[in-house]
Design an enzyme around this catalytic site. Structure first.
Site, PDB file in Angstrom:
ATOM      1  N   CYS A 153       0.827  -1.208   0.000  1.00  0.00           N
ATOM      2  CA  CYS A 153       0.000   0.000   0.000  1.00  0.00           C
ATOM      3  C   CYS A 153       0.863   1.260   0.000  1.00  0.00           C
ATOM      4  O   CYS A 153       0.515   2.262  -0.630  1.00  0.00           O
ATOM      5  CB  CYS A 153      -0.951   0.003   1.194  1.00  0.00           C
ATOM      6  SG  CYS A 153      -0.128  -0.100   2.810  1.00  0.00           S
ATOM      7  N   HIS A 191      -1.782   1.240   7.423  1.00  0.00           N
ATOM      8  CA  HIS A 191      -2.129   1.234   6.004  1.00  0.00           C
ATOM      9  C   HIS A 191      -1.945   2.632   5.435  1.00  0.00           C
ATOM     10  O   HIS A 191      -2.188   3.626   6.112  1.00  0.00           O
ATOM     11  CB  HIS A 191      -3.589   0.776   5.831  1.00  0.00           C
ATOM     12  CG  HIS A 191      -4.057   0.762   4.410  1.00  0.00           C
ATOM     13  ND1 HIS A 191      -3.630  -0.187   3.509  1.00  0.00           N
ATOM     14  CD2 HIS A 191      -4.904   1.594   3.733  1.00  0.00           C
ATOM     15  CE1 HIS A 191      -4.210   0.049   2.333  1.00  0.00           C
ATOM     16  NE2 HIS A 191      -4.976   1.124   2.449  1.00  0.00           N
TER      17      HIS A 191
END
Length: 387
Positions: free
Chosen positions: A68, A322
């Protein structure tokens, strides 16, 4: 022996000449085929304008295993029209080196994103290429560190010096550092470059800095080096207290600010600082810094007006989390959220949600801010920007 050897060579000269001729013809033919292949590839890649042109639907990137962070940074690179214009002009490497060439693999991925009809594509080849350069999959990266790693690989592997210089001009910050002895007049000056400005979000007393402007002002405040931090003075002949300061010399077209939200504790553990820290859509350094913190002429300072281009945000804790990217299209003047394979249009209010909140550690908080100059000195022709 020398004469005998010479006679033997002369006797074989017609045969050698014929062999050399055949080899030369084969080499010329191979070169022609390689040149034609390169030309065809260049013509194909020349049609790639970059994902920044969002007249078509935006394209996401699949997460291959904790990628990510990489995906977010790639989207920020690709949405920058000036970067993609540099990338499209790289020299196509030889077939043996294409697999390990980061600029070339980034260009192929850009082409795949631009020309494909899928909502998301897999950055597999680029990921394998980066793995050869010790950027592994299934590893959690710090976005600021990975940004520097990608930048260094791009600069190192671009063979055209002019493109390397353009890439440096696009992102590099120039400052002058001063060290002044507080016991005498001895002073050291040195020039340096930075890819990002690493801005603290706490002051020396661990008090929270309230806005991005406060972070910038604090970063350029002179610092007294005393106690264990004293420096050796050549004129005094011993360690003395010094005053360390920085002056801003040049700001690039794309300015990257790193909000240091990960705080290192004495126990060698880290924790995330999630308190609210607003950042503006427009940023004028002439209004933020004092005259003593700048070393530039009026023409240079006139270009120090910026507008926010992208935000790489982190959600979660220092040990796990994330990344996603909020990016403003330079052609549509609209904000998009790139969350791996998911891409959607968002509002400025959505972007402001990345300011952070102390009671919500998992909430997204801005980590990297990318600002674009509103009035560049040499604007690229044909680029429609909402700046």
């Amino acid at each position: 022996m020398g004469q005998r050897s010479g006679r033997q060579e002369r006797s074989k000269k017609p045969e050698v000449a014929l062999s050399e001729t055949m080899e030369a013809e084969i080499e010329v033919q191979n070169n022609k085929e390689e040149i034609e292949e390169v030309k065809a590839k260049n013509q194909k890649l020349a049609s790639v304008f970059g994902v920044a042109d969002l007249k078509n639907e935006a394209v996401g990137l699949y997460n291959l295993g904790q990628t990510c962070c990489l995906n977010s940074l790639l989207q920020v690179f690709f949405m920058n029209i000036r970067f993609t214009r540099i990338l499209r002009r790289i020299t196509v490497p030889s077939p043996a080196r294409r697999r390990s060439s980061v600029p070339y693999q980034m260009l192929l991925l850009l082409e795949k994103m631009q020309c494909g009809k899928c909502k998301a594509v897999c950055p597999t080849d680029l990921a394998y290429c980066l793995a050869e350069h010790r950027v592994k999959l299934f590893v959690q990266y710090d976005a600021a560190q990975l940004f520097l790693t990608l930048w260094n690989l791009l600069k190192k592997q671009m063979k055209n010096p002019e493109l390397v210089e353009e890439l440096s001009d696009l992102y590099t910050i120039r400052i002058q550092e001063h060290l002044a002895c507080q016991k005498c007049s001895f002073e050291i000056k040195s020039n340096s470059t930075m890819l990002t400005l690493p801005l603290p979000v706490l002051d020396a007393n661990s008090h929270r800095l309230k806005t991005l402007e406060h972070c910038l002002q604090y970063f350029f405040l002179p610092e007294k080096l005393t106690g264990q931090n004293m420096c050796f003075c050549q004129q005094c002949g011993r360690k003395t207290p010094f005053l360390q300061s920085m002056e801003l010399v040049h700001l690039p077209q794309t300015l990257t600010l790193h909000l240091k939200r990960f705080c290192f504790e004495r126990s060698s553990r880290t924790h995330k600082l999630s308190h609210s820290l607003p950042f503006p859509q427009e940023l004028d350094f002439r209004e933020v810094l004092t005259e003593n913190q700048c070393q530039a002429d009026d023409r240079e300072k006139a270009t120090w007006q910026y507008e926010l281009f992208a935000v790489v945000a982190h959600s979660g804790y220092s040990s796990c989390g994330h990344y996603c990217a909020y990016i403003r299209s330079l052609t549509e003047c609209k904000w998009y959220c790139f969350n791996d394979s998911q891409v959607c249009q968002v509002s400025w209010d959505d972007v402001k949600c990345t300011y952070g909140r102390s009671n919500l550690n998992w909430r997204e908080t801005a980590y990297l801010l990318f600002y674009m100059k509103k009035h560049p000195q040499q604007p690229s022709p044909g680029v429609s920007e909402c700046l």
